[in-house]
Design a protein around this motif. Sequence first.
Motif, mmCIF file in Angstrom:
data_model
loop_
_atom_site.group_PDB
_atom_site.id
_atom_site.type_symbol
_atom_site.label_atom_id
_atom_site.label_comp_id
_atom_site.label_asym_id
_atom_site.label_seq_id
_atom_site.Cartn_x
_atom_site.Cartn_y
_atom_site.Cartn_z
ATOM 1 N N ARG A 79 94.229 126.199 70.899
ATOM 2 C CA ARG A 79 95.428 126.112 71.747
ATOM 3 C C ARG A 79 95.996 124.689 71.743
ATOM 4 N NH1 ARG A 79 92.402 130.033 74.746
ATOM 5 N NH2 ARG A 79 91.490 128.403 76.029
ATOM 6 N N ARG A 80 95.126 123.688 71.769
ATOM 7 C CA ARG A 80 95.601 122.295 71.732
ATOM 8 C C ARG A 80 96.357 122.019 70.429
ATOM 9 N NH1 ARG A 80 95.101 117.834 69.373
ATOM 10 N NH2 ARG A 80 93.381 118.464 68.052
ATOM 11 N N ARG A 81 95.809 122.465 69.317
ATOM 12 C CA ARG A 81 96.460 122.232 68.024
ATOM 13 C C ARG A 81 97.786 122.983 67.926
ATOM 14 N NH1 ARG A 81 92.036 121.603 63.220
ATOM 15 N NH2 ARG A 81 90.537 120.358 64.380
ATOM 16 N N LEU A 82 97.863 124.135 68.580
ATOM 17 C CA LEU A 82 99.118 124.894 68.561
ATOM 18 C C LEU A 82 100.176 124.252 69.454
ATOM 19 C CD1 LEU A 82 97.695 128.522 68.610
ATOM 20 C CD2 LEU A 82 98.823 127.367 66.684
ATOM 21 N N LEU A 103 100.548 131.332 66.797
ATOM 22 C CA LEU A 103 101.264 130.839 67.971
ATOM 23 C C LEU A 103 101.187 131.821 69.137
ATOM 24 C CD1 LEU A 103 102.770 128.285 68.733
ATOM 25 C CD2 LEU A 103 104.891 129.375 68.021
ATOM 26 N N ARG A 104 100.963 133.084 68.861
ATOM 27 C CA ARG A 104 100.840 134.093 69.925
ATOM 28 C C ARG A 104 99.642 133.829 70.829
ATOM 29 N NH1 ARG A 104 96.995 138.061 68.146
ATOM 30 N NH2 ARG A 104 96.514 137.693 65.975
ATOM 31 N N ASP A 108 101.495 130.388 77.219
ATOM 32 C CA ASP A 108 102.636 129.738 77.849
ATOM 33 C C ASP A 108 103.876 129.848 76.955
ATOM 34 O OD1 ASP A 108 104.448 128.062 79.091
ATOM 35 O OD2 ASP A 108 103.136 126.305 79.072
ATOM 36 N N ARG A 109 104.844 130.652 77.395
ATOM 37 C CA ARG A 109 106.066 130.852 76.618
ATOM 38 C C ARG A 109 106.841 129.549 76.427
ATOM 39 N NH1 ARG A 109 107.768 136.398 76.497
ATOM 40 N NH2 ARG A 109 109.970 135.851 76.691
ATOM 41 N N ALA A 110 106.792 128.680 77.416
ATOM 42 C CA ALA A 110 107.481 127.383 77.297
ATOM 43 C C ALA A 110 106.829 126.543 76.193
ATOM 44 C CB ALA A 110 107.459 126.643 78.626
ATOM 45 N N SER A 171 114.705 134.741 73.569
ATOM 46 C CA SER A 171 113.826 135.702 74.267
ATOM 47 C C SER A 171 112.706 134.996 75.020
ATOM 48 C CB SER A 171 113.250 136.710 73.271
ATOM 49 O OG SER A 171 112.290 136.113 72.442
ATOM 50 N N LEU A 172 112.306 133.795 74.591
ATOM 51 C CA LEU A 172 111.236 133.067 75.257
ATOM 52 C C LEU A 172 111.726 132.328 76.499
ATOM 53 C CD1 LEU A 172 109.312 131.536 72.217
ATOM 54 C CD2 LEU A 172 108.522 133.349 73.740
ATOM 55 N N ARG A 173 113.002 132.057 76.554
ATOM 56 C CA ARG A 173 113.540 131.280 77.696
ATOM 57 C C ARG A 173 113.825 132.145 78.880
ATOM 58 N NH1 ARG A 173 117.121 128.382 73.460
ATOM 59 N NH2 ARG A 173 115.806 126.654 72.917
#
Length: 173
Positions: A79-82, A103-104, A108-110, A171-173
């Motif tokens: 997760r940190r690397r992503l 990335l999924r 966190d969508r942000a 869609s993510l916002r």
Amino acid sequence: MLELAILGFLYDAPLHGYELRKRITALTGHVRPVAESTLYPAIKRLEKAGLLARQTQPGSVAAPRHVLTLTAAGRSELRRRLVEPQQADITDENRWFTVLAFLRHLDDRAAQAAVLERRLAFLEEPASFFYEGEHPLRAEDLDDPFRRGMLTIARATSRAELTWLRTTLSSLR
């Protein structure tokens, strides 16, 4: 890129080395095949860092297999690397696809959007494979049909990716 792919595939499910190698090769394609001499030292580095664990299971026909699983620290590291991909992970297409493949795993969508916004900013900068001084050349500027073809294909690919990025960011916002 290799370590990110290892962490990403093991985030999905425990795997033995051979299956992991097949999945990484399928992701990176013929451009960057993964040799055992590269994969297994990377696995050992990640294991030594406490990011993965190895468990021996009996083989169905042959010798016992070593199944690799991601530790809690490994999940955090993925997760940190992503969240914080290196600039080369954003600008290099093969490395970008590796980031995109996992990335999924960011909840966190942000944070997902922030990574996509970095790629969008990179693609929106004028660029070319060929330059005249500091000026990037367009396909229309070239007489060479092969270089013109390269730029035409790259432009079409970039346009498709830009469309996808903008739609996904909406869609993510």
